[in-house]
Scaffold this motif. Structure first.
Motif, PDB file in Angstrom:
ATOM      1  N   SER A  36       0.822  -1.216   0.000  1.00 59.42           N
ATOM      2  CA  SER A  36       0.000   0.000   0.000  1.00 59.42           C
ATOM      3  C   SER A  36       0.851   1.259   0.000  1.00 59.42           C
ATOM      4  O   SER A  36       0.435   2.304  -0.509  1.00 59.42           O
ATOM      5  N   LEU A  37       2.058   1.161   0.556  1.00 56.29           N
ATOM      6  CA  LEU A  37       2.943   2.321   0.618  1.00 56.29           C
ATOM      7  C   LEU A  37       3.739   2.496  -0.669  1.00 56.29           C
ATOM      8  O   LEU A  37       3.951   3.620  -1.133  1.00 56.29           O
ATOM      9  N   MET A  38       4.172   1.385  -1.266  1.00 51.21           N
ATOM     10  CA  MET A  38       5.077   1.440  -2.409  1.00 51.21           C
ATOM     11  C   MET A  38       4.364   1.471  -3.761  1.00 51.21           C
ATOM     12  O   MET A  38       4.926   1.954  -4.740  1.00 51.21           O
ATOM     13  N   LEU A  44      -8.716  -3.132  -0.005  1.00 49.99           N
ATOM     14  CA  LEU A  44      -8.579  -1.995   0.906  1.00 49.99           C
ATOM     15  C   LEU A  44      -8.990  -0.675   0.260  1.00 49.99           C
ATOM     16  O   LEU A  44      -9.553   0.204   0.928  1.00 49.99           O
ATOM     17  N   MET A  45      -8.740  -0.536  -1.041  1.00 49.95           N
ATOM     18  CA  MET A  45      -8.931   0.742  -1.715  1.00 49.95           C
ATOM     19  C   MET A  45     -10.279   0.876  -2.410  1.00 49.95           C
ATOM     20  O   MET A  45     -10.471   1.783  -3.215  1.00 49.95           O
ATOM     21  N   THR A  46     -11.219  -0.013  -2.119  1.00 47.43           N
ATOM     22  CA  THR A  46     -12.481   0.003  -2.868  1.00 47.43           C
ATOM     23  C   THR A  46     -13.328   1.245  -2.631  1.00 47.43           C
ATOM     24  O   THR A  46     -14.167   1.585  -3.464  1.00 47.43           O
ATOM     25  N   ASN A  47     -13.162   1.914  -1.511  1.00 48.75           N
ATOM     26  CA  ASN A  47     -14.000   3.080  -1.235  1.00 48.75           C
ATOM     27  C   ASN A  47     -13.272   4.407  -1.451  1.00 48.75           C
ATOM     28  O   ASN A  47     -13.806   5.461  -1.137  1.00 48.75           O
ATOM     29  N   LYS A  64      -2.841   0.137 -11.571  1.00 43.50           N
ATOM     30  CA  LYS A  64      -2.531  -1.051 -12.369  1.00 43.50           C
ATOM     31  C   LYS A  64      -1.564  -1.999 -11.647  1.00 43.50           C
ATOM     32  O   LYS A  64      -1.375  -3.128 -12.088  1.00 43.50           O
ATOM     33  N   LEU A  65      -0.953  -1.537 -10.560  1.00 40.05           N
ATOM     34  CA  LEU A  65       0.029  -2.342  -9.834  1.00 40.05           C
ATOM     35  C   LEU A  65      -0.510  -2.860  -8.505  1.00 40.05           C
ATOM     36  O   LEU A  65       0.224  -3.441  -7.721  1.00 40.05           O
ATOM     37  N   ARG A  66      -1.781  -2.673  -8.254  1.00 39.19           N
ATOM     38  CA  ARG A  66      -2.356  -3.097  -6.979  1.00 39.19           C
ATOM     39  C   ARG A  66      -2.362  -4.613  -6.833  1.00 39.19           C
ATOM     40  O   ARG A  66      -2.611  -5.339  -7.786  1.00 39.19           O
ATOM     41  N   THR A  67      -2.093  -5.058  -5.611  1.00 40.75           N
ATOM     42  CA  THR A  67      -2.265  -6.469  -5.280  1.00 40.75           C
ATOM     43  C   THR A  67      -3.704  -6.699  -4.841  1.00 40.75           C
ATOM     44  O   THR A  67      -4.482  -5.753  -4.707  1.00 40.75           O
ATOM     45  N   ILE A  68      -4.063  -7.957  -4.597  1.00 40.48           N
ATOM     46  CA  ILE A  68      -5.444  -8.277  -4.221  1.00 40.48           C
ATOM     47  C   ILE A  68      -5.826  -7.575  -2.922  1.00 40.48           C
ATOM     48  O   ILE A  68      -6.903  -6.975  -2.816  1.00 40.48           O
TER      49      ILE A  68
END
Length: 272
Positions: free
Chosen positions: A209-211, A225-228, A216-220
């Protein structure tokens, strides 16, 4: 025992049931059973795989799955290679600075993770490692390496000396002995530590989440976590569909390798 089983199984039941509801159904009653079970599940899974929720485009699940697999597998290959060589050297050889290096590895593990995550981020940003999957790999490896080396050292410290001596008498050099003698005899502990670290990489969330700020580079885990963050509201149908999909690889992986995972817990604790 039954109470503990309930505590562990109820969240799983809640996630699966919620993935079969529409967003409206969830807001009306979070604990009620879904009305159109299979149709709603199909719609929610479609949202998860495409990433399209109404007019908002999230990262598709396939992209997040690829990023997660890439980071986990590449980090694991590097970590196992370094930990195997370092653990073998520290467990079977005496060399200058060995004690100091062991103390250094043990000391690193006493520092809380969030105590060095910000300096680590500033260094990674300066080195242009952020928003780069390959740039996150050395950070994953660096965080997990000290404990893995210590555990591998514990195993190799009880490695039979007679086997090494017999190999040398038969003409095996150091490299040949490592690949044909040491690794085959240590494949159990190596597999155990590889599996445990792989699960750690797969479920990692703080470093990613920090790096990795690029969508396009998000992990599952970051995707969940970032859905909202894009709309400021939570679409629970989409979130729980993602949670179910993210749990499936973990469930399969743990089911297949559960014996190795349990065996790896006691690695290095008993000699002989």
């Amino acid at each position: 025992m039954w109470f503990n089983i309930f505590l562990m199984l109820f969240p799983l039941y809640f996630i699966i049931i919620s993935a079969m509801k529409t967003n409206g159904e969830f807001y009306n009653s979070a604990f009620a059973l879904p009305q159109n079970l299979w149709e709603t599940l199909k719609e929610n899974m479609t949202m998860a795989f495409t990433g399209l929720v109404g007019s908002v485009q999230y990262t598709p699940f396939g992209t997040m799955l690829f990023n997660t697999v890439f980071l986990s597998v590449v980090s694991l290959i590097v970590m196992v290679t370094v930990a195997l060589l370092a653990g073998y050297a520290m467990g079977t050889r005496n060399f200058k600075g060995k004690s100091a290096f062991t103390i250094f590895l043990l000391t690193i593990q006493t520092v809380p993770f969030f105590g060095y995550i910000m300096p680590m981020y500033l260094f990674a940003d300066k080195m242009k490692l952020t928003n780069n999957l390959m740039g996150v790999v050395p950070i994953f490896v660096a965080v997990s390496l000290p404990s893995t080396i210590i555990l591998m050292q514990g195993f190799f410290s009880s490695f039979p000396k007679a086997v090494e001596e017999a190999a040398l008498i038969d003409g095996c050099g150091e490299v040949k002995k490592l690949f044909y003698i040491v690794i085959p005899m240590a494949k159990g502990p190596i597999a155990s530590m590889a599996i445990i670290n792989f699960m750690g990489y797969w479920n990692e969330i703080a470093i990613s989440s920090l790096m990795l700020n690029d969508g396009k580079l998000r992990t599952i885990n970051i995707g969940v976590l970032m859905t909202n963050t894009q709309t400021g509201t939570m679409n629970y149908a989409y979130v729980f569909a993602l949670l179910v999909l993210s749990a499936v690889p973990n469930f399969i992986f743990f089911t297949i390798f559960q014996k190795k995972i349990i065996g790896g817990i006691s690695l290095g604790s008993v000699k002989g």
